[in-house]
Design an enzyme around this catalytic site. Structure first.
Site, PDB file in Angstrom:
ATOM      1  N   ARG A  10     -22.742 -11.275  -1.726  1.00 26.11           N
ATOM      2  CA  ARG A  10     -23.683 -12.799  -2.146  1.00 26.11           C
ATOM      3  C   ARG A  10     -22.817 -13.887  -3.932  1.00 26.11           C
ATOM      4  NH1 ARG A  10     -30.354 -13.249  -2.014  1.00 26.11           N
ATOM      5  NH2 ARG A  10     -29.497 -14.833  -2.149  1.00 26.11           N
ATOM      6  N   MET A  11     -22.446 -12.726  -4.923  1.00 30.44           N
ATOM      7  CA  MET A  11     -21.950 -13.351  -5.809  1.00 30.44           C
ATOM      8  C   MET A  11     -20.613 -13.521  -6.004  1.00 30.44           C
ATOM      9  SD  MET A  11     -23.026 -10.727  -9.406  1.00 30.44           S
ATOM     10  CE  MET A  11     -22.502 -11.416 -10.642  1.00 30.44           C
ATOM     11  N   ASP A  30     -12.407  -9.995   2.452  1.00 28.26           N
ATOM     12  CA  ASP A  30     -13.215  -9.213   2.252  1.00 28.26           C
ATOM     13  C   ASP A  30     -12.971  -8.649   3.761  1.00 28.26           C
ATOM     14  OD1 ASP A  30     -16.370  -9.225   0.824  1.00 28.26           O
ATOM     15  OD2 ASP A  30     -16.256  -8.880   3.446  1.00 28.26           O
ATOM     16  N   ARG A  31     -13.923  -7.388   3.564  1.00 27.50           N
ATOM     17  CA  ARG A  31     -13.710  -6.932   4.965  1.00 27.50           C
ATOM     18  C   ARG A  31     -14.593  -7.456   6.500  1.00 27.50           C
ATOM     19  NH1 ARG A  31     -15.492  -0.592   3.390  1.00 27.50           N
ATOM     20  NH2 ARG A  31     -17.017  -2.209   2.579  1.00 27.50           N
ATOM     21  N   ASN A  95     -19.553  -4.271 -11.995  1.00 29.19           N
ATOM     22  CA  ASN A  95     -20.014  -3.707 -12.497  1.00 29.19           C
ATOM     23  C   ASN A  95     -19.666  -2.071 -12.738  1.00 29.19           C
ATOM     24  OD1 ASN A  95     -22.199  -5.263 -13.197  1.00 29.19           O
ATOM     25  ND2 ASN A  95     -23.981  -4.904 -11.343  1.00 29.19           N
ATOM     26  N   SER A 121     -22.617 -12.093 -15.545  1.00 26.41           N
ATOM     27  CA  SER A 121     -24.216 -11.718 -15.817  1.00 26.41           C
ATOM     28  C   SER A 121     -24.476 -13.311 -14.424  1.00 26.41           C
ATOM     29  CB  SER A 121     -24.784 -11.663 -16.468  1.00 26.41           C
ATOM     30  OG  SER A 121     -26.113 -11.677 -16.183  1.00 26.41           O
ATOM     31  N   GLY A 123     -25.840 -13.304 -11.192  1.00 29.75           N
ATOM     32  CA  GLY A 123     -27.136 -13.391  -9.539  1.00 29.75           C
ATOM     33  C   GLY A 123     -26.331 -14.514  -9.383  1.00 29.75           C
ATOM     34  N   LYS A 173     -21.476  -5.061 -20.909  1.00 32.42           N
ATOM     35  CA  LYS A 173     -21.958  -5.653 -19.723  1.00 32.42           C
ATOM     36  C   LYS A 173     -23.285  -4.412 -19.663  1.00 32.42           C
ATOM     37  CE  LYS A 173     -23.842  -8.165 -15.956  1.00 32.42           C
ATOM     38  NZ  LYS A 173     -24.366  -6.953 -14.964  1.00 32.42           N
ATOM     39  N   HIS A 176     -25.879  -5.158 -22.475  1.00 34.78           N
ATOM     40  CA  HIS A 176     -27.079  -6.009 -21.068  1.00 34.78           C
ATOM     41  C   HIS A 176     -28.147  -5.912 -20.290  1.00 34.78           C
ATOM     42  CE1 HIS A 176     -27.461  -9.369 -18.748  1.00 34.78           C
ATOM     43  NE2 HIS A 176     -27.435 -10.493 -19.609  1.00 34.78           N
ATOM     44  N   ASN A 177     -27.529  -5.186 -19.185  1.00 34.15           N
ATOM     45  CA  ASN A 177     -28.525  -5.031 -18.379  1.00 34.15           C
ATOM     46  C   ASN A 177     -29.226  -3.053 -18.179  1.00 34.15           C
ATOM     47  OD1 ASN A 177     -26.742  -6.263 -16.836  1.00 34.15           O
ATOM     48  ND2 ASN A 177     -26.842  -4.912 -15.115  1.00 34.15           N
ATOM     49  N   GLU A 180     -32.190  -5.608 -20.079  1.00 36.13           N
ATOM     50  CA  GLU A 180     -32.937  -5.941 -19.386  1.00 36.13           C
ATOM     51  C   GLU A 180     -33.917  -5.714 -18.919  1.00 36.13           C
ATOM     52  OE1 GLU A 180     -31.596  -7.536 -14.642  1.00 36.13           O
ATOM     53  OE2 GLU A 180     -29.931  -8.038 -15.813  1.00 36.13           O
ATOM     54  N   TYR A 181     -33.252  -4.156 -18.259  1.00 34.28           N
ATOM     55  CA  TYR A 181     -34.526  -2.959 -17.560  1.00 34.28           C
ATOM     56  C   TYR A 181     -35.378  -3.602 -18.626  1.00 34.28           C
ATOM     57  CZ  TYR A 181     -31.530  -0.731 -14.716  1.00 34.28           C
ATOM     58  OH  TYR A 181     -30.430  -0.498 -13.241  1.00 34.28           O
TER      59      TYR A 181
END
Length: 302
Positions: A10-11, A30-31, A95, A121, A123, A173, A176-177, A180-181
């Protein structure tokens, strides 16, 4: 510019589409053949193999990876290297652990190629709103890639920037995450308290909507919270099981290594882990201890 995008989840797919909208030529691999077909429908160029992807791109080649952290990154790099030449550029936008990024950068540099790490970042909202990009690696090469970063970012002059040498992008990053937690945990706890106060019958969804504008806790995370509460106020059908990407763990570990206290980030990580233990042994043992204390007199020594 012309570049390759490997990994059309998706990203990755949304990033490829945003780049195409910005006028870039993007070879997509992509596979999953269906993922490639969807990317082509959005204007991407089909590449059914890494070899074909590299052939489509003019040298010096730019290859952007959006694959899961860990072994998949090394496997992708090893599969790419036979088709690349000195001067080519590999970008890791996933990530990855920054320590692994530093190791990979040395390997790529030994082949006279460049390895750029981009903490990304945004999403699923990134296609529309743009992505926050934290970039590490050779600063001269980063400057040559400006037009790519400007297209992916929320604006050409904001939301992205160079933060340091190889590994720095993924390090920032990671932090950053971790932050976010903590923010997510605080929001979840606050709304749980509101929901538990039955005396006032306050609607959490209404509070979230009020806080979205003007309050000091307004944020994208609050926007997502408000949206979730509006569509499912009682959170019906949602299991209390919270995954973690690994970056919160790395942040907590880094804090320990650096002797920096980070109780909020660490506790929020532990709360996520606890959410997965539906048959909590510790809670059962706690209940047993309380039962024992209640059923027996505890004698104090004279």
């Amino acid at each position: 510019m012309k570049l390759g995008m490997i990994g059309l989840g998706r990203m990755g797919a949304n990033m490829a589409e945003r780049l195409v909208r910005g006028g870039h030529k993007v070879a997509c691999f992509d596979r999953d053949p269906a993922a490639i077909a969807r990317a082509v429908d959005k204007g991407g160029l089909a590449a059914d193999s890494l070899e074909k992807l590299v052939r489509i791109i003019a040298p010096p080649r730019i290859v952007w990876m959006m694959v899961p952290a860990g072994d998949p990154v090394d496997q992708t790099i090893n599969s790419l290297l036979p088709y690349l030449k000195p001067g080519d550029i590999i970008i890791d936008g996933g990530n990855s652990n920054y320590k692994e990024t530093m190791r990979r950068a040395k390997k790529i540099q030994s082949k006279e190629m460049y390895y750029i790490d981009v903490g990304t970042s945004g999403g699923i909202w990134g296609l529309k709103e743009g992505y926050s990009l934290m970039i590490g690696g050779d600063e001269k090469i980063v400057k040559k890639l400006h037009s790519i970063f400007e297209t992916l970012a929320p604006a050409a002059d904001r939301g992205w920037g160079y933060v340091g040498p190889s590994g720095a992008g993924h390090f920032v990053k990671m932090i950053h995450n971790g932050i976010e937690y903590g923010m997510m945990q605080a929001l979840a706890e606050g709304f749980a308290i509101i929901e538990a106060k039955k005396e006032f019958a306050v609607e959490p969804a209404r509070v979230a909507e009020i806080w979205r504008f003007g309050s000091v806790v307004r944020s994208w995370l609050l926007d997502l919270t408000a949206d979730a509460l509006e569509h499912n106020p009682k959170l019906d059908g949602i299991a209390p099981f919270v995954e973690d990407s690994g970056e919160g763990r790395w942040t907590a570990s880094e804090a320990i290594d650096l002797n920096v206290p980070a109780p909020i980030i660490t506790t929020s990580l532990l709360q996520r882990i606890q959410s997965r233990d539906r048959e909590s042994f510790s809670d059962k043992l706690l209940a047993a201890m309380r039962h024992e204390f209640g059923g027996h007199e505890i004698k104090k020594e004279a």
